[in-house]
Motif scaffolding. Structure first.
Motif, PDB file in Angstrom:
ATOM      1  N   TYR A   1       0.851  -1.186   0.000  1.00 54.19           N
ATOM      2  CA  TYR A   1       0.000   0.000   0.000  1.00 54.19           C
ATOM      3  C   TYR A   1       0.884   1.233   0.000  1.00 54.19           C
ATOM      4  CZ  TYR A   1      -2.802   3.706   2.245  1.00 54.19           C
ATOM      5  OH  TYR A   1      -3.419   4.895   2.553  1.00 54.19           O
ATOM      6  N   GLY A   2       0.505   2.239  -0.807  1.00 53.02           N
ATOM      7  CA  GLY A   2       1.354   3.414  -0.962  1.00 53.02           C
ATOM      8  C   GLY A   2       1.200   4.496   0.079  1.00 53.02           C
ATOM      9  N   GLY A   3       0.208   4.401   0.958  1.00 57.93           N
ATOM     10  CA  GLY A   3       0.072   5.361   2.044  1.00 57.93           C
ATOM     11  C   GLY A   3      -0.667   6.636   1.693  1.00 57.93           C
ATOM     12  N   GLU A   4      -1.504   6.593   0.636  1.00 54.97           N
ATOM     13  CA  GLU A   4      -2.175   7.806   0.179  1.00 54.97           C
ATOM     14  C   GLU A   4      -3.106   8.419   1.217  1.00 54.97           C
ATOM     15  OE1 GLU A   4      -0.810   5.452  -3.181  1.00 54.97           O
ATOM     16  OE2 GLU A   4      -2.076   4.968  -1.459  1.00 54.97           O
ATOM     17  N   TYR A   5      -3.649   7.597   2.111  1.00 56.30           N
ATOM     18  CA  TYR A   5      -4.645   8.099   3.062  1.00 56.30           C
ATOM     19  C   TYR A   5      -4.145   8.035   4.504  1.00 56.30           C
ATOM     20  CZ  TYR A   5      -7.550   7.775  -1.068  1.00 56.30           C
ATOM     21  OH  TYR A   5      -8.058   7.930  -2.338  1.00 56.30           O
TER      22      TYR A   5
END
Length: 278
Positions: free
Chosen positions: A29-33
Motif C-alpha cells: 500500500y502506498g500510504g495515500e490516506y
C-alpha cells in the motif's frame, strides 16, 4: 437514526476467495490516506478509470472501468462484483484492509460538487471490526452489502489482529439506486452496538492527556480521542471537540490551531488533492 443502509446479503460462501484474500494481505500500500488512518489501514485498487496500479487516489471519472494488475490477480472477487452489481456506473473497485487500527471520523466527497454512491461488502471480518456514523456504532457482517452514508461523519475501527478485508464499490450518482442481483435473504437483524455513556472522570482523564501532547506527538495522540467514540456513547465528531480542548490545555496556540485545522480537513472542508500536513 442510522442513515447507512443494508441493501442486501450476497451468497458469499459460493465463492472460494481464501487464496485471493491472501494475495491482498501481501499487496503493498502506498500510504495515500495515512492522514486519516492510525494503526494498520490500507487501500488496494482492483479497478479504476485508467487500469494503472499507480492510480490510487480516489476521484470521480468519466469512462469505463479498467482492471489494474491486482484486479487481474483476483478473478473470483471481480466475478462476484460483476455477477451482483451493475458495471455501467461503477467507477472504482477497491479493497480496504483494517487491522488493529482506526480511521479518523471524516466526511467523504468534500472535494467534489457531486457525491457518488459508496457500497461496502466485508469479505473477512469479525465482531471486533466496527463502523460508525454520527453517534451510532454498528457491525457489518461478512457478505452484507451496505450503502455507506458517507456525507455524514463516519469512522471504522478494528481491534482484531487479523485484517478485516472489505470490498468498496464507488458508483457515479448518489441518487440512483444500485440494483443488486442474486442476493439472499437477510437472516439476522442489523447489528447495532450499545455503548454506555462516558463518565465525567473518563472525559477528564482524556482531556488531561493533552498535557503529554507535543507538536511531534499530535498525530499519534489523536488515536485515543477517536477510540472513545467506539467504546462510549458519543458523536463521532466529539473526538475533535475533545482533541481541541486537550490542545488548549497545553497553552500552545499553534497546537490548538493544528487540532482545529484537522477537524476542518476531516469533516468540514478540503480541496481536491489537498494534503494535510501535521
Amino acid at each position: 437514526m442510522l442513515k447507512s443502509q443494508r441493501l442486501a446479503v450476497l451468497p458469499i460462501d459460493s465463492y472460494d476467495l481464501d487464496s485471493e484474500l491472501s494475495v491482498v494481505d501481501g499487496h503493498e500500500y502506498g500510504g495515500e490516506y495515512d492522514t486519516f488512518t492510525f494503526g494498520s489501514w490500507s487501500s488496494h485498487v482492483l479497478a479504476n478509470g485508467t487500469g494503472a496500479d499507480s492510480d490510487t487516489a480516489f476521484r470521480p471519472h468519466e469512462g469505463s472501468l479498467s482492471l489494474t494488475e491486482l484486479g487481474k490477480q483476483l478473478p473470483g472477487i471481480m466475478s462476484m462484483v460483476s455477477s451482483h452489481f451493475p458495471l455501467d456506473r461503477l467507477q472504482w473497485v477497491r479493497i480496504f484492509s483494517l487491522r488493529d487500527g482506526i480511521i479518523a471520523p471524516h466526511v467523504d466527497f468534500l472535494e467534489w460538487a457531486e457525491p457518488g454512491t459508496r457500497v461496502q461488502i466485508p469479505l473477512r471480518t469479525s465482531e471486533e471490526s466496527l463502523h460508525s456514523e454520527n453517534d451510532t456504532v454498528y457491525h457489518i457482517r461478512r457478505g452484507e452489502v451496505w450503502k455507506i452514508h458517507s456525507t455524514d461523519p463516519h469512522s471504522a475501527r478494528s481491534t482484531s489482529k487479523a485484517a478485516r478485508l472489505s470490498v468498496c464499490l464507488d458508483f457515479a450518482d448518489a441518487e440512483e439506486p444500485v440494483e443488486i442481483r442474486g442476493a439472499v435473504p437477510a437472516t439476522e437483524p442489523v447489528r447495532i452496538i450499545e455503548r454506555p455513556e462516558p463518565t465525567a472522570a473518563e472525559i477528564e482523564e482524556l482531556l488531561g492527556s493533552g498535557q503529554n501532547l507535543t507538536p511531534q506527538t499530535m498525530r499519534a495522540g489523536f488515536r485515543r480521542f477517536a477510540e472513545l467514540h467506539f467504546e462510549r456513547q458519543a458523536h463521532a465528531t466529539a473526538a475533535f471537540d475533545w482533541y481541541v480542548e486537550a490542545a488548549r490545555r497545553t497553552g500552545d496556540e499553534d497546537m490548538v490551531a493544528k487540532a482545529q485545522a484537522f477537524r476542518t480537513y476531516c469533516v468540514e472542508k478540503r480541496g481536491d488533492g489537498e494534503a494535510f500536513v501535521w
